[in-house]
Design an enzyme around this catalytic site. Structure first.
Site, PDB file in Angstrom:
ATOM      1  N   GLU A   1       0.743  -1.392  -0.292  1.00  0.00           N
ATOM      2  CA  GLU A   1      -0.134  -0.509  -0.121  1.00  0.00           C
ATOM      3  C   GLU A   1       0.573   1.019  -0.012  1.00  0.00           C
ATOM      4  O   GLU A   1       1.589   1.274   0.461  1.00  0.00           O
ATOM      5  CB  GLU A   1      -0.692   0.260   1.433  1.00  0.00           C
ATOM      6  CG  GLU A   1      -2.077   0.661   0.676  1.00  0.00           C
ATOM      7  CD  GLU A   1      -3.231  -0.636  -0.104  1.00  0.00           C
ATOM      8  OE1 GLU A   1      -3.172  -0.317  -0.838  1.00  0.00           O
ATOM      9  OE2 GLU A   1      -3.289  -1.410   0.286  1.00  0.00           O
ATOM     10  N   HIS A   2       0.344   2.192  -1.205  1.00  0.00           N
ATOM     11  CA  HIS A   2       1.127   3.336  -1.059  1.00  0.00           C
ATOM     12  C   HIS A   2       2.804   3.370  -1.864  1.00  0.00           C
ATOM     13  O   HIS A   2       3.339   4.030  -1.244  1.00  0.00           O
ATOM     14  CB  HIS A   2       1.393   4.068   0.651  1.00  0.00           C
ATOM     15  CG  HIS A   2      -0.216   4.750   0.362  1.00  0.00           C
ATOM     16  ND1 HIS A   2      -0.599   6.409  -0.082  1.00  0.00           N
ATOM     17  CD2 HIS A   2      -0.923   4.358   0.965  1.00  0.00           C
ATOM     18  CE1 HIS A   2      -2.073   5.943   1.026  1.00  0.00           C
ATOM     19  NE2 HIS A   2      -2.108   5.280   0.867  1.00  0.00           N
TER      20      HIS A   2
ATOM     21  N   SER B   1     -24.318   7.274 -16.341  1.00  0.00           N
ATOM     22  CA  SER B   1     -24.166   6.903 -15.218  1.00  0.00           C
ATOM     23  C   SER B   1     -24.940   6.529 -14.391  1.00  0.00           C
ATOM     24  O   SER B   1     -26.254   7.813 -14.178  1.00  0.00           O
ATOM     25  CB  SER B   1     -22.616   7.157 -14.618  1.00  0.00           C
ATOM     26  OG  SER B   1     -22.282   6.441 -13.037  1.00  0.00           O
TER      27      SER B   1
ATOM     28  N   ALA C   1     -14.597   2.259  -1.121  1.00  0.00           N
ATOM     29  CA  ALA C   1     -14.644   1.207   0.022  1.00  0.00           C
ATOM     30  C   ALA C   1     -12.951   1.000  -0.228  1.00  0.00           C
ATOM     31  O   ALA C   1     -12.490   0.011   0.587  1.00  0.00           O
ATOM     32  CB  ALA C   1     -15.192  -0.219  -0.418  1.00  0.00           C
TER      33      ALA C   1
ATOM     34  N   LEU D   1     -11.355  -0.469  -3.305  1.00  0.00           N
ATOM     35  CA  LEU D   1     -11.482  -2.148  -4.046  1.00  0.00           C
ATOM     36  C   LEU D   1     -11.975  -1.479  -5.586  1.00  0.00           C
ATOM     37  O   LEU D   1     -12.114  -2.118  -6.854  1.00  0.00           O
ATOM     38  CB  LEU D   1     -12.733  -2.472  -3.393  1.00  0.00           C
ATOM     39  CG  LEU D   1     -12.674  -3.086  -2.214  1.00  0.00           C
ATOM     40  CD1 LEU D   1     -14.116  -3.577  -2.295  1.00  0.00           C
ATOM     41  CD2 LEU D   1     -12.083  -4.110  -2.173  1.00  0.00           C
ATOM     42  N   SER D   2     -10.964   0.035  -5.485  1.00  0.00           N
ATOM     43  CA  SER D   2     -11.232   0.476  -7.273  1.00  0.00           C
ATOM     44  C   SER D   2     -11.354   0.970  -7.951  1.00  0.00           C
ATOM     45  O   SER D   2     -12.104   0.192  -9.214  1.00  0.00           O
ATOM     46  CB  SER D   2      -9.543   0.327  -7.359  1.00  0.00           C
ATOM     47  OG  SER D   2      -8.899   0.882  -8.300  1.00  0.00           O
TER      48      SER D   2
ATOM     49  N   SER E   1     -12.717   2.851  -9.525  1.00  0.00           N
ATOM     50  CA  SER E   1     -12.657   4.480 -10.484  1.00  0.00           C
ATOM     51  C   SER E   1     -11.576   3.838 -11.468  1.00  0.00           C
ATOM     52  O   SER E   1     -11.706   4.028 -12.562  1.00  0.00           O
ATOM     53  CB  SER E   1     -11.795   4.772  -9.755  1.00  0.00           C
ATOM     54  OG  SER E   1     -10.412   4.702  -8.874  1.00  0.00           O
TER      55      SER E   1
ATOM     56  N   GLU F   1      -7.282   9.144 -14.469  1.00  0.00           N
ATOM     57  CA  GLU F   1      -7.118   9.538 -13.268  1.00  0.00           C
ATOM     58  C   GLU F   1      -6.214  10.884 -12.535  1.00  0.00           C
ATOM     59  O   GLU F   1      -6.537  11.595 -11.626  1.00  0.00           O
ATOM     60  CB  GLU F   1      -7.283   8.234 -12.237  1.00  0.00           C
ATOM     61  CG  GLU F   1      -7.087   8.138 -10.845  1.00  0.00           C
ATOM     62  CD  GLU F   1      -8.062   6.979 -10.135  1.00  0.00           C
ATOM     63  OE1 GLU F   1      -8.227   6.870  -9.310  1.00  0.00           O
ATOM     64  OE2 GLU F   1      -8.294   6.222 -10.608  1.00  0.00           O
TER      65      GLU F   1
ATOM     66  N   ASP G   1      -4.337   0.033  -9.541  1.00  0.00           N
ATOM     67  CA  ASP G   1      -5.317  -0.344  -9.251  1.00  0.00           C
ATOM     68  C   ASP G   1      -5.871  -0.406 -11.029  1.00  0.00           C
ATOM     69  O   ASP G   1      -6.685  -1.522 -11.314  1.00  0.00           O
ATOM     70  CB  ASP G   1      -6.150   0.634  -9.037  1.00  0.00           C
ATOM     71  CG  ASP G   1      -6.134   1.348  -7.305  1.00  0.00           C
ATOM     72  OD1 ASP G   1      -5.149   0.530  -6.934  1.00  0.00           O
ATOM     73  OD2 ASP G   1      -6.337   2.140  -7.391  1.00  0.00           O
TER      74      ASP G   1
END
Length: 414
Positions: free
Chosen positions: A43-44, A77, A149, A151-152, A154, A186, A198
């Site tokens: 992560e990160h 959407s 959440a 969970l990507s 995007s 993004e 992601d």
């Protein structure tokens, strides 16, 4: 580039088809979908040129699409009541390169900046005279990936829209190129300073496997997980606390990492090893040092997890103790050094571990979102009930709990 569906479609496919018919009065030319992702560990580290180990999940976003002849792109959407329509030729004005989309963010709502940003990024990959000949498009998007959440959702939007545009525009771009386009959308169209993990996880996912990604070279390797065979489930604990990567602490953490790399004289924190941390402690202020320490040790945890999952000893079963220890250490580092956890995430992790989870940690960028817990199949119900009770006792909103399965990447569904 995308596979044709061979299993049952996701609920998002029907939602996208229905929305498309409402929008246009007719059927789409096709429907493409892409998955969200859960990050097992790492992560990160992605925007620090490091290592990550995510996997695509069964929850998907779908884009129903059809060409139009007037040079305009319209996106709708289920997230929003009104469609957004612009001329393709105006995308360069909406999202001027390198601007972090200052004008685009003002001109279109954030949800629309994802698919429109992908269209802009894809047009930039072809010569100007070709871009000028690309036809317009209607896109209708529906998703079953939980928003906010971790969970990507995007990247799933970007992958679905990119797959539809790639197919109907006849671009024949590969998965990595589409992932790069999604990241550019993004970063510059939406203005979220995220890395490429992601998008790569969504575009390269495989069933029962994680994607080991070197975020500098973009080299990938599929790592079989074997959780189902071992009787294990990945339980997602969605706290319901929403986050937004385009604002706030995420950008601050990235800036801190960049300062640390500059002070240490390296291109990115990927080039710093655990042995370098004493020198880092001398050069950096305490906050930047903690941020650096998280990234450096998290990179090592990813490498250790891959080694555990691919070791010769796998013939004797999953090394559950090693996997669990790495997950727990990752959460502690995100909580204490990177400071992106919140009380709800800590409660989820601590409660899951106290009731039999092999390992647990927050997943995603933090400041909200979800935790994951690796749990024996027979204990999922008990762990879930314990987490709900712990949230209630602390006055938190009821979490949303569900299991995720390592799944395949983008595909054409209809």
């Amino acid at each position: 580039m995308t596979a044709t569906r061979t299993d049952s479609p996701s609920s998002a496919v029907a939602g996208a088809e229905d929305l498309f018919r409402t929008l246009t009065g007719s059927a789409p030319a096709g429907v493409w979908s892409a998955p969200g992702r859960a990050n097992l560990i790492g992560e990160h580290t992605d925007y620090n040129d490091g290592f990550v180990l995510p996997f695509a999940i069964q929850h998907r976003t779908a884009a129903a699409a059809r060409l139009r002849t007037d040079g305009r792109i319209r996106v709708a959407s289920t997230f929003a009541p009104e469609p957004v329509e612009v001329a393709l030729a105006d995308l360069e004005t909406l999202f001027p390169a390198g601007s972090r989309a200052a004008r685009g963010r003002d001109a279109v709502p954030e949800w629309a900046a994802y698919p429109l940003g992908v269209a802009w990024a894809l047009r930039a990959l072809v010569p100007a005279w070709v871009a000028g000949t690309l036809p317009g498009m209607d896109l209708a998007i529906a998703s079953e990936v939980p928003v906010g959440a971790g969970l990507s959702s995007s990247a799933a939007i970007e992958g679905a829209a990119g797959s539809a545009l790639n197919a109907l525009w006849g671009l024949d771009l590969d998965a990595v190129t589409l992932a790069r386009a999604g990241r550019r959308a993004e970063n510059e169209a939406v203005g979220a300073p995220t890395g490429i993990m992601d998008q790569m996880a969504s575009m390269l996912g495989q069933a029962d496997a994680a994607v080991f990604l070197d975020c500098r070279s973009l080299e990938t390797r599929s790592i079989p997980l074997g959780f189902a065979e071992a009787g294990l489930e990945v339980l997602v604990i969605d706290t319901g606390v929403k986050h937004a990567h385009s604002t706030g602490g995420y950008g601050e953490r990235r800036a801190s990492c960049e300062r640390g790399a500059a002070a240490l004289g390296v291109a990115a924190l990927r080039d710093v090893t655990p042995a370098d941390l004493p020198r880092a402690a001398e050069l950096l202020d305490p906050v930047d040092f903690r941020r650096v320490r998280h990234v450096v040790t998290e990179d090592q945890r990813v490498l250790d997890m891959v080694a555990a999952l691919t070791a010769d000893e796998r013939s004797r079963g999953l090394p559950e103790d090693v996997i669990g220890d790495l997950l727990v250490a990752s959460h502690a580092s995100l909580r204490d050094d990177f400071e992106v956890s919140i009380p709800e995430l800590d409660t989820a992790v601590d409660t899951a571990l106290a009731h039999g989870a092999i390992g647990a940690r927050m997943t995603g960028g933090g400041f909200g979102g979800a935790a994951i817990a690796l749990v024996d199949r027979t204990l999922v119900a008990a762990v879930s009930e314990a987490v709900r009770a712990a949230f209630s006792a602390r006055g938190f909103a009821e979490p949303h709990l569900f299991t995720v399965v390592p799944s395949a990447g983008p595909r054409r569904d209809a």
